[in-house]
Design a protein around this motif. Structure first.
Motif, PDB file in Angstrom:
ATOM      1  N   LEU A 101      40.880  46.762  40.282  1.00  0.00           N
ATOM      2  CA  LEU A 101      40.891  45.337  39.964  1.00  0.00           C
ATOM      3  C   LEU A 101      39.662  44.592  40.496  1.00  0.00           C
ATOM      4  CD1 LEU A 101      42.306  42.888  38.744  1.00  0.00           C
ATOM      5  CD2 LEU A 101      43.650  42.681  40.848  1.00  0.00           C
ATOM      6  N   PRO A 102      39.215  44.772  41.742  1.00  0.00           N
ATOM      7  CA  PRO A 102      38.016  44.037  42.219  1.00  0.00           C
ATOM      8  C   PRO A 102      36.786  44.306  41.358  1.00  0.00           C
ATOM      9  CG  PRO A 102      39.190  44.973  44.071  1.00  0.00           C
ATOM     10  CD  PRO A 102      39.821  45.551  42.843  1.00  0.00           C
ATOM     11  N   GLN A 103      36.631  45.554  40.944  1.00  0.00           N
ATOM     12  CA  GLN A 103      35.488  45.881  40.105  1.00  0.00           C
ATOM     13  C   GLN A 103      35.632  45.241  38.724  1.00  0.00           C
ATOM     14  OE1 GLN A 103      34.712  50.064  39.836  1.00  0.00           O
ATOM     15  NE2 GLN A 103      32.909  49.804  38.506  1.00  0.00           N
ATOM     16  N   ALA A 104      36.861  45.164  38.209  1.00  0.00           N
ATOM     17  CA  ALA A 104      37.089  44.526  36.916  1.00  0.00           C
ATOM     18  C   ALA A 104      36.752  43.039  36.970  1.00  0.00           C
ATOM     19  CB  ALA A 104      38.550  44.728  36.490  1.00  0.00           C
ATOM     20  N   ILE A 105      37.060  42.398  38.100  1.00  0.00           N
ATOM     21  CA  ILE A 105      36.720  40.974  38.248  1.00  0.00           C
ATOM     22  C   ILE A 105      35.208  40.790  38.243  1.00  0.00           C
ATOM     23  CG2 ILE A 105      36.870  38.993  39.795  1.00  0.00           C
ATOM     24  CD1 ILE A 105      39.592  40.031  40.699  1.00  0.00           C
ATOM     25  N   ILE A 160      33.034  42.690  36.719  1.00  0.00           N
ATOM     26  CA  ILE A 160      32.576  42.894  35.341  1.00  0.00           C
ATOM     27  C   ILE A 160      32.784  41.631  34.523  1.00  0.00           C
ATOM     28  CG2 ILE A 160      32.984  44.203  33.230  1.00  0.00           C
ATOM     29  CD1 ILE A 160      33.724  46.600  34.970  1.00  0.00           C
ATOM     30  N   TYR A 161      33.942  41.001  34.718  1.00  0.00           N
ATOM     31  CA  TYR A 161      34.239  39.775  33.965  1.00  0.00           C
ATOM     32  C   TYR A 161      33.284  38.656  34.355  1.00  0.00           C
ATOM     33  CZ  TYR A 161      36.803  35.851  32.001  1.00  0.00           C
ATOM     34  OH  TYR A 161      37.141  34.731  31.275  1.00  0.00           O
ATOM     35  N   GLN A 162      32.980  38.516  35.645  1.00  0.00           N
ATOM     36  CA  GLN A 162      32.073  37.464  36.095  1.00  0.00           C
ATOM     37  C   GLN A 162      30.693  37.625  35.468  1.00  0.00           C
ATOM     38  OE1 GLN A 162      32.289  37.843  40.349  1.00  0.00           O
ATOM     39  NE2 GLN A 162      34.011  36.408  40.526  1.00  0.00           N
ATOM     40  N   GLU A 163      30.211  38.842  35.386  1.00  0.00           N
ATOM     41  CA  GLU A 163      28.895  39.085  34.789  1.00  0.00           C
ATOM     42  C   GLU A 163      28.889  38.701  33.310  1.00  0.00           C
ATOM     43  OE1 GLU A 163      27.907  43.112  35.454  1.00  0.00           O
ATOM     44  OE2 GLU A 163      27.757  42.914  37.647  1.00  0.00           O
ATOM     45  N   LYS A 164      29.936  39.018  32.611  1.00  0.00           N
ATOM     46  CA  LYS A 164      29.983  38.724  31.184  1.00  0.00           C
ATOM     47  C   LYS A 164      30.105  37.226  30.943  1.00  0.00           C
ATOM     48  CE  LYS A 164      31.763  43.201  29.711  1.00  0.00           C
ATOM     49  NZ  LYS A 164      30.533  43.544  28.952  1.00  0.00           N
ATOM     50  N   HIS A 179      48.593  41.157  35.024  1.00  0.00           N
ATOM     51  CA  HIS A 179      49.330  42.399  34.746  1.00  0.00           C
ATOM     52  C   HIS A 179      48.352  43.563  34.613  1.00  0.00           C
ATOM     53  CE1 HIS A 179      52.804  39.832  34.036  1.00  0.00           C
ATOM     54  NE2 HIS A 179      52.094  39.142  33.163  1.00  0.00           N
ATOM     55  N   TYR A 180      47.350  43.565  35.463  1.00  0.00           N
ATOM     56  CA  TYR A 180      46.258  44.536  35.340  1.00  0.00           C
ATOM     57  C   TYR A 180      46.757  45.977  35.456  1.00  0.00           C
ATOM     58  CZ  TYR A 180      41.682  46.670  36.043  1.00  0.00           C
ATOM     59  OH  TYR A 180      40.557  47.453  35.909  1.00  0.00           O
ATOM     60  N   ARG A 181      47.666  46.242  36.388  1.00  0.00           N
ATOM     61  CA  ARG A 181      48.157  47.602  36.591  1.00  0.00           C
ATOM     62  C   ARG A 181      48.970  48.084  35.384  1.00  0.00           C
ATOM     63  NH1 ARG A 181      50.878  48.293  42.372  1.00  0.00           N
ATOM     64  NH2 ARG A 181      50.908  50.443  41.568  1.00  0.00           N
ATOM     65  N   LEU A 182      49.687  47.149  34.760  1.00  0.00           N
ATOM     66  CA  LEU A 182      50.435  47.534  33.566  1.00  0.00           C
ATOM     67  C   LEU A 182      49.482  47.894  32.425  1.00  0.00           C
ATOM     68  CD1 LEU A 182      53.327  44.903  33.553  1.00  0.00           C
ATOM     69  CD2 LEU A 182      53.460  47.315  34.185  1.00  0.00           C
TER      70      LEU A 182
END
Length: 281
Positions: free
Chosen positions: A62-66, A68-72, A99-102
Motif C-alpha cells: 500500500l505505501p508504494q501504491a500511494i 505511484i498515485y501521487q506521481e501520476k 479496500h486495497y487488500r481486497l
C-alpha cells in the motif's frame, strides 16, 4: 455493455467475479468524472489513471501504491484543475485504497467461474396452421366448449362405471362369505334365515345400483341439454338436436330371480324335499 466491449469482456467473462469487480471499478471512476463536470478529455484521463493503477499496483504494498498515485496525479495537475483532482482523489482513496487488500486478492488470486445450473422446462411454440386451413374464431370457441363438455361427460361415465364395478365386486364377496353353508345341516329355519338375508342383501345391492343408474341418467340428460344449448355457428348447419334425450331405464326384479342370482335355489329345493319327507313320517 459499451464499457465492457471496450475492455474486451464477453458474456462468459461476467461469470467470473474478478472481471465483474474490475468492470465496476472502471465504471465508478468514469461516472464520477462525468457527474462531476469533467470534460470528455479529462474524464478519459481519469479512466486511464484507474487502469494504470490496477496494472502497476498488482502485487505492490500500500505505501508504494500511494507513491505511484501521487506521481501520476502530480503529472496530471498541469492539465486538470486542482479541485477536480482533489474530488477524484477523495473518491479513489475511499474505494480502491480503502479496500486495497481486497483488490490485491482479486488481482493476484485465480478464481473459479461462478455459474448456476437450472433446469428449465421449455414449451415449444404451437405450429401455426396455414391461413387457408384456419377456422373462424366463433367456430373454434364453439368446438372448444363442446370438447370440454364431452371430456367431462366421459370422465363422469368412467366414475359411475367404476362405482358400479365396486358394488358388483362387494356383492359377489358378500355372497361368497355369507351364503356358503353345508347342505347336510340345512333345515327350514336355516333356509328361511338364508332367504331373508339373501333378500336383504339383494335389495341393498339393487337400491345402490338403481341410485347409480338414476344418477347416470341425470348426468346424461344434463350433458345432452348443455351440448344442445351451446350457440352453434350458422356455417356449421343445423344443430344435431333430433337425438332422443337419455331416458331412465325401467328395472323390475322378481323374488325368484333374486334367489336364483345368489345360488340358493338348489339348496331350497333340497330343504323343501326334506321337509315333505319329515311330514310323511
Amino acid at each position: 455493455m459499451v464499457l465492457a466491449d471496450y475492455l474486451g469482456y464477453n458474456a462468459e467473462d461476467f461469470l467470473k467475479l474478478k472481471n465483474s469487480i474490475l468492470l465496476d471499478f472502471h465504471y465508478n471512476n468514469l461516472m464520477l468524472a462525468v457527474d462531476s463536470g469533467f470534460s470528455l478529455q479529462h474524464s478519459t484521463e481519469m479512466f486511464k489513471l484507474g487502469q494504470e493503477m490496477l496494472q502497476e499496483c498488482t502485487g505492490v504494498e500500500l505505501p508504494q501504491a500511494i507513491e505511484i498515485y501521487q506521481e501520476k496525479v502530480l503529472h496530471l495537475s498541469n492539465s486538470i484543475e486542482h479541485e477536480k483532482l482533489k474530488l477524484f482523489t477523495n473518491h479513489f482513496f475511499g474505494t480502491f485504497m480503502k479496500h486495497y487488500r481486497l483488490y490485491q486478492f482479486v488481482l493476484t488470486q485465480g478464481q473459479e467461474p461462478m455459474s448456476s445450473e437450472v433446469n428449465v422446462h421449455v414449451i415449444p411454440p404451437v405450429e401455426c396452421q396455414q391461413l387457408k386451413d384456419a377456422k373462424m374464431l366463433n367456430i373454434w370457441e364453439y368446438e372448444q366448449k363442446l370438447n370440454i363438455l364431452e371430456r367431462d361427460e366421459e370422465n363422469c361415465k368412467t366414475t359411475l362405471n367404476k362405482q358400479k364395478q365396486e358394488e358388483e365386486y362387494e356383492r359377489e364377496s358378500q355372497k361368497h362369505n355369507q351364503f356358503t353353508v353345508d347342505s347336510s345341516v340345512l333345515n327350514r329355519e336355516i333356509i328361511s334365515e338364508m332367504i331373508k338375508r339373501a333378500s336383504e342383501a339383494e335389495s341393498t345391492y339393487e337400491e345402490k345400483l338403481l341410485k347409480l343408474e338414476v344418477e347416470e341418467a341425470h348426468e346424461d340428460l344434463d350433458y345432452y341439454l348443455q351440448k344442445t344449448a351451446l350457440p352453434r355457428p350458422a356455417v356449421l348447419g343445423a344443430p344435431p338436436r333430433t337425438k332422443d334425450p337419455p331416458k331412465l331405464p325401467s328395472r323390475g326384479k322378481s323374488s325368484s330371480k333374486t334367489v336364483q342370482k345368489i345360488g340358493l335355489e338348489p339348496q331350497i329345493a333340497r330343504g323343501s324335499t326334506r321337509g315333505s319327507r319329515s311330514k310323511a313320517k
